[in-house]
Design an enzyme around this catalytic site. Structure first.
Site, PDB file in Angstrom:
ATOM      1  N   THR A 136      34.912 -39.865 -12.460  1.00 18.07           N
ATOM      2  CA  THR A 136      34.375 -40.164 -13.791  1.00 18.07           C
ATOM      3  C   THR A 136      34.675 -39.072 -14.824  1.00 18.07           C
ATOM      4  O   THR A 136      33.914 -38.904 -15.768  1.00 18.07           O
ATOM      5  CB  THR A 136      32.851 -40.402 -13.699  1.00 18.07           C
ATOM      6  OG1 THR A 136      32.249 -39.189 -13.222  1.00 18.07           O
ATOM      7  CG2 THR A 136      32.510 -41.543 -12.785  1.00 18.07           C
TER       8      THR A 136
ATOM      9  N   TYR B 119      41.486 -35.253  -5.280  1.00 13.77           N
ATOM     10  CA  TYR B 119      41.379 -35.688  -6.688  1.00 13.77           C
ATOM     11  C   TYR B 119      42.745 -35.961  -7.303  1.00 13.77           C
ATOM     12  O   TYR B 119      43.766 -35.521  -6.782  1.00 13.77           O
ATOM     13  CB  TYR B 119      40.538 -34.731  -7.514  1.00 13.77           C
ATOM     14  CG  TYR B 119      41.092 -33.395  -7.975  1.00 13.77           C
ATOM     15  CD1 TYR B 119      42.119 -33.292  -8.926  1.00 13.77           C
ATOM     16  CD2 TYR B 119      40.521 -32.209  -7.525  1.00 13.77           C
ATOM     17  CE1 TYR B 119      42.564 -32.069  -9.386  1.00 13.77           C
ATOM     18  CE2 TYR B 119      40.975 -30.962  -7.980  1.00 13.77           C
ATOM     19  CZ  TYR B 119      42.004 -30.906  -8.920  1.00 13.77           C
ATOM     20  OH  TYR B 119      42.439 -29.697  -9.381  1.00 13.77           O
TER      21      TYR B 119
ATOM     22  N   LYS C  70      51.618 -48.303 -14.502  1.00  6.85           N
ATOM     23  CA  LYS C  70      51.400 -48.805 -15.871  1.00  6.85           C
ATOM     24  C   LYS C  70      51.782 -47.774 -16.924  1.00  6.85           C
ATOM     25  O   LYS C  70      51.841 -48.092 -18.100  1.00  6.85           O
ATOM     26  CB  LYS C  70      49.914 -49.135 -16.070  1.00  6.85           C
ATOM     27  CG  LYS C  70      49.303 -50.055 -15.044  1.00  6.85           C
ATOM     28  CD  LYS C  70      49.504 -51.516 -15.429  1.00  6.85           C
ATOM     29  CE  LYS C  70      48.879 -52.443 -14.404  1.00  6.85           C
ATOM     30  NZ  LYS C  70      47.443 -52.323 -14.305  1.00  6.85           N
TER      31      LYS C  70
ATOM     32  N   TYR D 198      32.471 -32.513 -17.472  1.00  7.39           N
ATOM     33  CA  TYR D 198      33.126 -33.702 -18.026  1.00  7.39           C
ATOM     34  C   TYR D 198      32.390 -34.175 -19.283  1.00  7.39           C
ATOM     35  O   TYR D 198      31.329 -34.797 -19.211  1.00  7.39           O
ATOM     36  CB  TYR D 198      33.187 -34.832 -16.988  1.00  7.39           C
ATOM     37  CG  TYR D 198      33.986 -34.472 -15.738  1.00  7.39           C
ATOM     38  CD1 TYR D 198      34.892 -33.410 -15.733  1.00  7.39           C
ATOM     39  CD2 TYR D 198      33.837 -35.198 -14.559  1.00  7.39           C
ATOM     40  CE1 TYR D 198      35.622 -33.078 -14.598  1.00  7.39           C
ATOM     41  CE2 TYR D 198      34.573 -34.876 -13.416  1.00  7.39           C
ATOM     42  CZ  TYR D 198      35.456 -33.810 -13.458  1.00  7.39           C
ATOM     43  OH  TYR D 198      36.177 -33.487 -12.321  1.00  7.39           O
TER      44      TYR D 198
HETATM   45  N1  NAP Z   1      37.755 -30.923  -9.188  1.00  5.28           N
HETATM   46  C1  NAP Z   1      38.634 -30.925 -10.149  1.00  5.28           C
HETATM   47  O1  NAP Z   1      39.071 -29.878 -10.665  1.00  5.28           O
HETATM   48  C2  NAP Z   1      39.137 -32.262 -10.618  1.00  5.28           C
HETATM   49  C3  NAP Z   1      40.288 -32.343 -11.433  1.00  5.28           C
HETATM   50  C4  NAP Z   1      40.755 -33.617 -11.775  1.00  5.28           C
HETATM   51  C5  NAP Z   1      40.064 -34.752 -11.364  1.00  5.28           C
HETATM   52  N2  NAP Z   1      38.925 -34.641 -10.609  1.00  5.28           N
HETATM   53  C6  NAP Z   1      38.158 -35.829 -10.164  1.00  5.28           C
HETATM   54  O2  NAP Z   1      39.050 -36.797  -9.631  1.00  5.28           O
HETATM   55  C7  NAP Z   1      38.927 -38.016 -10.378  1.00  5.28           C
HETATM   56  C8  NAP Z   1      40.247 -38.740 -10.376  1.00  5.28           C
HETATM   57  O3  NAP Z   1      41.274 -37.956 -10.938  1.00  5.28           O
HETATM   58  P1  NAP Z   1      41.919 -38.302 -12.335  1.00  5.28           P
HETATM   59  O4  NAP Z   1      40.952 -39.123 -13.111  1.00  5.28           O
HETATM   60  O5  NAP Z   1      42.449 -37.038 -12.872  1.00  5.28           O
HETATM   61  O6  NAP Z   1      43.224 -39.124 -11.985  1.00  5.28           O
HETATM   62  P2  NAP Z   1      43.644 -40.448 -11.205  1.00  5.28           P
HETATM   63  O7  NAP Z   1      42.554 -41.028 -10.417  1.00  5.28           O
HETATM   64  O8  NAP Z   1      44.893 -40.066 -10.525  1.00  5.28           O
HETATM   65  O9  NAP Z   1      43.988 -41.402 -12.466  1.00  5.28           O
HETATM   66  C9  NAP Z   1      42.951 -41.986 -13.189  1.00  5.28           C
HETATM   67  C10 NAP Z   1      43.467 -42.604 -14.474  1.00  5.28           C
HETATM   68  O10 NAP Z   1      44.493 -43.543 -14.235  1.00  5.28           O
HETATM   69  C11 NAP Z   1      44.385 -44.639 -15.147  1.00  5.28           C
HETATM   70  N3  NAP Z   1      44.162 -45.848 -14.324  1.00  5.28           N
HETATM   71  C12 NAP Z   1      43.252 -46.016 -13.328  1.00  5.28           C
HETATM   72  N4  NAP Z   1      43.354 -47.235 -12.767  1.00  5.28           N
HETATM   73  C13 NAP Z   1      44.360 -47.847 -13.417  1.00  5.28           C
HETATM   74  C14 NAP Z   1      44.930 -49.130 -13.301  1.00  5.28           C
HETATM   75  N5  NAP Z   1      44.499 -50.002 -12.396  1.00  5.28           N
HETATM   76  N6  NAP Z   1      45.959 -49.457 -14.133  1.00  5.28           N
HETATM   77  C15 NAP Z   1      46.394 -48.558 -15.043  1.00  5.28           C
HETATM   78  N7  NAP Z   1      45.877 -47.325 -15.210  1.00  5.28           N
HETATM   79  C16 NAP Z   1      44.872 -46.977 -14.400  1.00  5.28           C
HETATM   80  C17 NAP Z   1      43.193 -44.340 -16.044  1.00  5.28           C
HETATM   81  O11 NAP Z   1      43.620 -43.627 -17.215  1.00  5.28           O
HETATM   82  P3  NAP Z   1      44.315 -44.345 -18.474  1.00  5.28           P
HETATM   83  O12 NAP Z   1      43.882 -45.765 -18.505  1.00  5.28           O
HETATM   84  O13 NAP Z   1      43.876 -43.561 -19.652  1.00  5.28           O
HETATM   85  O14 NAP Z   1      45.802 -44.146 -18.232  1.00  5.28           O
HETATM   86  C18 NAP Z   1      42.378 -43.385 -15.188  1.00  5.28           C
HETATM   87  O15 NAP Z   1      41.521 -42.552 -15.929  1.00  5.28           O
HETATM   88  C19 NAP Z   1      38.404 -37.555 -11.750  1.00  5.28           C
HETATM   89  O16 NAP Z   1      37.837 -38.607 -12.488  1.00  5.28           O
HETATM   90  C20 NAP Z   1      37.413 -36.504 -11.318  1.00  5.28           C
HETATM   91  O17 NAP Z   1      36.224 -37.110 -10.847  1.00  5.28           O
HETATM   92  C21 NAP Z   1      38.486 -33.403 -10.221  1.00  5.28           C
END
Ligand code: NAP
Length: 323
Positions: A20, A207, A218, A61
């Site tokens: 999130t 993550y 996409k 966040y």
């Molecule tokens: N601990 C840390 O330092 C750290 C760092 C990064 C992330 N995280 C955690 O990991 C989670 C996931 O990582 P992330 O959000 O960076 O990246 P991710 O899961 O690799 O990508 C998520 C993004 O992809 C797009 N998306 C998702 N489903 C889709 C679909 N079906 N079709 C098209 N686009 C889609 C959306 O953005 P758009 O629609 O805008 O393209 C979404 O916000 C985060 O939300 C967070 O909770 C932690």
């Protein structure tokens, strides 16, 4: 949905958890551009309806906004989910940047404010977001151990820690989980970190498994060029040349394999992460209900051995080009 035991803990998580970060919104240097809270609430509720049993968030966040939205979305459903949040990243007073802060009194105060925003009286998994500053990781981890004793937190975890840093703190209190970056195009944890976690009963929740949207199938160069200024991805090297084209070429190479299985590339990217030895779960970001519906449609390994080998060959070729 299948459940997997998280490290030594009693938490049993579905392979996919909802991430999130993007739900925290824009208007800050680590935001994801404008975000509609109604979409966020529907995405969270849809994820729970689909059987996803854990959510990952952080105070960092959107200055706590992601936690607030989760609190609203889960009214009356708190007991249906495992809530994972993070501490240790604070915002400068003018909101211009973040910094790591792991002093015990600060972490305890952060915990209170997270409990309030999440509208709950316990956090299932409380994670140190970054090992910053390095010299304070023992103090910060000691504070998490205290919060476990007080019953405000069920288990402690860490994020972005090295093996050496985990070795230092595990003497103080057991580590339930590590949250590292991991995807087809970010494989830095494979050699040392994943085997260490397996050997030490530390669960791994990966993550950015779709590399912040790049591996969804996409993402296009036109979309990247049109990112609003408050989408952090605008400044990320992965979203700039030459890395952008290299990663999008991998997506194009994977598309026909995914299509023969009737799956989007995003799901293939997740399945790949979830089948690596040592990975317990993947934190999948979504900003609307249709996104989490699409990506989480199956976590079964639906590939033949030949198809799996073809996927791995393309991933390895991309890795060589990115090096
Ligand atoms: N601990 C840390 O330092 C750290 C760092 C990064 C992330 N995280 C955690 O990991 C989670 C996931 O990582 P992330 O959000 O960076 O990246 P991710 O899961 O690799 O990508 C998520 C993004 O992809 C797009 N998306 C998702 N489903 C889709 C679909 N079906 N079709 C098209 N686009 C889609 C959306 O953005 P758009 O629609 O805008 O393209 C979404 O916000 C985060 O939300 C967070 O909770 C932690």
């Amino acid at each position: 949905m299948e459940k997997r035991k998280l490290g030594y803990s009693d938490l049993h998580i579905t392979p996919v958890g909802l991430g999130t970060w993007a739900i925290g919104g824009g208007e800050n240097p680590y935001g994801w551009g404008p975000q509609d809270d109604n979409d966020s609430i529907k995405a969270i509720q849809r994820a729970v309806d689909l059987g996803i049993n854990w959510l990952d968030t952080a105070k960092g966040y959107g200055h706590g906004h992601s936690e607030e939205v989760i609190g609203q979305a889960l009214k009356g459903r708190r007991d249906q989910v495992i809530l994972a949040t993070k501490c240790g990243i604070l915002w400068k007073e003018d909101g211009s940047d973040i910094y790591g802060h792991l002093k015990a009194n600060s972490i305890k105060a952060e915990c209170e404010s997270s409990l309030e925003r999440l509208q709950t009286d316990y956090i299932d998994l409380y994670q140190i977001h970054w090992p910053l500053p390095d010299e304070d990781i023992e103090e910060g981890w000691g504070a998490i151990a205290d919060l476990v004793k007080e019953g405000k937190v069920r288990y402690g975890g860490v994020s972005n820690f090295s093996v050496e840093q985990m070795k230092r703190i595990q003497k103080i209190h057991p580590i339930a989980s590590l949250q590292p970056p991991y995807s087809m195009v970010n494989r830095g944890i494979e050699k040392e970190t994943l085997p260490f976690c397996t050997d030490n009963q530390i669960g791994v929740i990966a993550y950015s498994p779709m590399q912040a949207g790049l591996l969804t199938g996409k993402m296009t160069k036109e979309r990247v060029a049109a990112f609003p200024t408050d989408d952090w991805r605008k400044g990320s090297p992965d979203f700039q040349e030459p890395r952008l084209s290299t990663i999008l070429n991998l997506v194009d190479a994977l598309r026909p394999i995914a299509e023969t299985k009737g799956l989007p590339v995003a799901t293939l990217a997740l399945i790949w992460v979830l089948h690596q030895p040592g990975v317990t779960g993947a934190i999948v970001g979504a900003r609307r209900p249709d996104q989490i519906e699409e990506t989480s449609q199956t976590m079964e390994l639906v590939l033949t051995e030949e198809e799996w080998a073809a996927v791995n060959a393309r991933v390895a070729e991309c890795e060589r080009q990115l090096a």
